[in-house]
Motif scaffolding. Structure first.
Motif, PDB file in Angstrom:
ATOM      1  N   SER A  98      -2.990  -7.045  -3.122  1.00  0.00           N
ATOM      2  CA  SER A  98      -1.590  -7.023  -2.705  1.00  0.00           C
ATOM      3  C   SER A  98      -0.673  -7.557  -3.800  1.00  0.00           C
ATOM      4  CB  SER A  98      -1.406  -7.860  -1.438  1.00  0.00           C
ATOM      5  OG  SER A  98      -1.574  -9.243  -1.727  1.00  0.00           O
ATOM      6  N   ASP A  99       0.605  -7.180  -3.721  1.00  0.00           N
ATOM      7  CA  ASP A  99       1.590  -7.672  -4.677  1.00  0.00           C
ATOM      8  C   ASP A  99       1.707  -9.191  -4.595  1.00  0.00           C
ATOM      9  OD1 ASP A  99       2.074  -5.074  -5.438  1.00  0.00           O
ATOM     10  OD2 ASP A  99       3.889  -4.845  -4.211  1.00  0.00           O
ATOM     11  N   GLY A 140      -6.368  -7.834   1.135  1.00  0.00           N
ATOM     12  CA  GLY A 140      -5.865  -6.525   1.541  1.00  0.00           C
ATOM     13  C   GLY A 140      -6.819  -5.372   1.301  1.00  0.00           C
TER      14      GLY A 140
END
Length: 498
Positions: A64-65, A56
């Motif tokens: 990113s999560d 990302g």
């Protein structure tokens, strides 16, 4: 009826492990545990997770999560495994994604809470380690090392056993897709600009590009499948510009399902094959290189290698590994060097490449002894062709395999795939090595004394075994037959001199 009792025995692994590295890369997070000789420790455990930390970054500059949710449990598991394995020397490093991400510090904090002290490598650090990784396994490498990760591409010039100029570029495989999506020539223009600004344009003319990184190795695996290469060993595999262009076109048209069905091709790398091929094609053009060589060794091995003292780094890794294998599998592990010296006078006209392989064959001459007698020759051949050797190519494996096959009783044939890997004259030479080893082993019974007290001599028309009068009883009918077989293969007549 007596009750059987079982006592739990706890065996420490500390003495068997040399060290471990947790590598937090932009595409994968990997734990590798090493053991064995410090010059070239072998891998005893290897586990990875494709967390995609760099996926990302090109959109929002953050990990990113989803990637965080994969990365943190992986680090917890790897830390726990290192404790269970009693790894004394653990090194944890992070590269481009963690270095560049706004929230990279969050992952570093999570690692610290697990007791992991993470070294955040710079781009130059990565390049230095990648170059040393290639030199670790290919000591005579002379060219440019390209290490393709998820977040960055490192280039480093190597030669004369040393690392020279190096540079890092934001051209990781997880960033290439966005560039390609902007238009047909966007990637080409971006790479050309970066390479030119860094002063690397044309730097690869006349030398190969040594490829490091999982995505490029996957690309080479695909080529091995398409060309039906007879060895499953990727280290040292070569491709020219035409092969790279063919791969780039193939990946663009073949379905992901067909790619995932190819043996030994990592399914996790299939998604990035197109990006890896496109970048490699453009990079070869900008550097001016016409050939690529795959290195199975890279950053992790390089970190070990560059920490070694000079005298240790200068040791030949093939001979180091052969000595180690002889200690593990041989009956008389000290016998190989002596045997090598004993047969050497017969092959004084050989160049250094051949002499090195002959020495290796002597070190490994005992590797098949524990196999079923009917399959000892096949065992020697398999070890040569498929062993985890470095600093040796397919040609070298073929000569080593022929020598071991013949020395272990396989005769004078050349089993497949030897004839596909080496020319006839070289295989005939390796058969002579095998017959000489076979003679030396039977004459000496595998011990040092008879070899120390005798010598082989090659004259114009004869092959003379010089022995002491007191040792003539050792010259049995079987020894005489092996002496005659070797002499015949060299177009000589056998002779015994007391």
């Amino acid at each position: 009826m007596a009750t059987l009792s079982f006592r739990k025995v706890r065996v420490s692994t500390a003495a068997r492990t040399h060290g471990a590295i947790i590598d937090i890369g932009s595409n994968s997070i990997r734990l590798v545990v090493y053991a064995g000789p410090s010059r070239l420790p072998s891998i005893v455990y290897n586990e990875k997770i494709l967390a995609g930390l760099g996926r990302g970054l090109s959109e929002n500059g953050r990990i990113s999560d989803e990637s965080m949710k994969l990365a943190k449990p992986a680090l917890a598991r790897f830390a726990a495994l290192c404790r269970e394995m009693e790894v004394a020397d653990l090194r944890c490093v992070a590269t481009a994604a963690v270095r560049d991400a706004e929230n990279g510090g969050d992952l570093l904090d999570a690692a610290k809470a697990l007791g992991l002290n993470v070294e955040l490598l710079s781009g130059e650090d990565e390049a230095q380690a990648a170059g040393n990784g290639v030199l670790c396994a290919i000591p005579d490498a002379r060219g440019i090392v390209g290490d393709l990760g998820g977040g960055s591409l490192e280039l480093v010039r190597v030669g004369d056993g040393s690392v020279h100029e190096r540079a890092s570029f934001p051209l990781g495989v997880l960033r290439i897709g966005k560039l390609r999506a902007k238009g047909k020539r966007t990637l080409e223009k971006r790479v050309a600009t970066l390479i030119a600004e860094a002063g690397w344009s044309g730097a690869g003319k006349g030398v190969p590009l040594y490829m490091v990184g999982g995505s490029w190795r996957a690309l080479a695996r695909l080529d091995m499948h398409l060309t039906q290469y007879p060895l499953p060993v990727i280290h040292g595999y070569r491709m020219d510009r035409d092969a790279v262009e063919r791969l780039r076109r193939t990946v663009a048209h073949i379905s992901k399902g067909r790619l995932r069905a190819i043996p030994n091709l990592s399914s996790g790398r299939v998604a990035t094959l197109g990006e890896a091929g496109a970048l490699l094609s453009v990079l070869m053009e900008q550097l001016g290189t016409k050939e690529v060589i795959v290195s199975a060794f890279g950053l992790r091995e390089g970190l070990f290698h560059q920490a070694l003292p000079d005298e240790e780094r200068e040791r030949d890794p093939l001979l180091v590994m052969a000595h180690e294998e002889a200690q593990r599998l041989g009956r008389f592990p000290e016998h190989g060097d002596l045997l090598g010296d004993w047969i050497a006078p017969l092959f004084g006209d050989e160049d250094a490449r051949h002499a090195r392989l002959r020495h290796t064959a002597c070190l490994l001459a005992d590797v098949g002894w524990s196999a079923n007698p009917e399959f000892r020759a096949e065992r020697g051949l398999e070890i040569a062709l498929h062993g985890n050797w470095v600093a040796i190519d397919g040609w070298g494996r073929a000569l080593l395999g022929q020598a071991l096959f013949t020395s272990l009783g396989g005769g004078m044939s050349s089993p497949e795939p030897l004839v596909q890997l080496a020319p006839y004259d070289d295989l005939e030479r390796a058969k002579q090595w095998g017959l000489a080893i076979r003679l030396g082993q039977r004459w000496s019974g595998g011990v040092a004394g008879p070899l120390d007290r005798s010598r082989l001599e090659r004259h114009d028309k004869s092959l003379i075994l010089n022995v002491r009068e007191a040792d003539t009883a050792l010259y049995s009918e079987t020894v005489a037959r092996r002496h005659k077989a070797l002499a015949g293969a060299m177009n000589l007549e056998p002779g015994l001199k007391r």
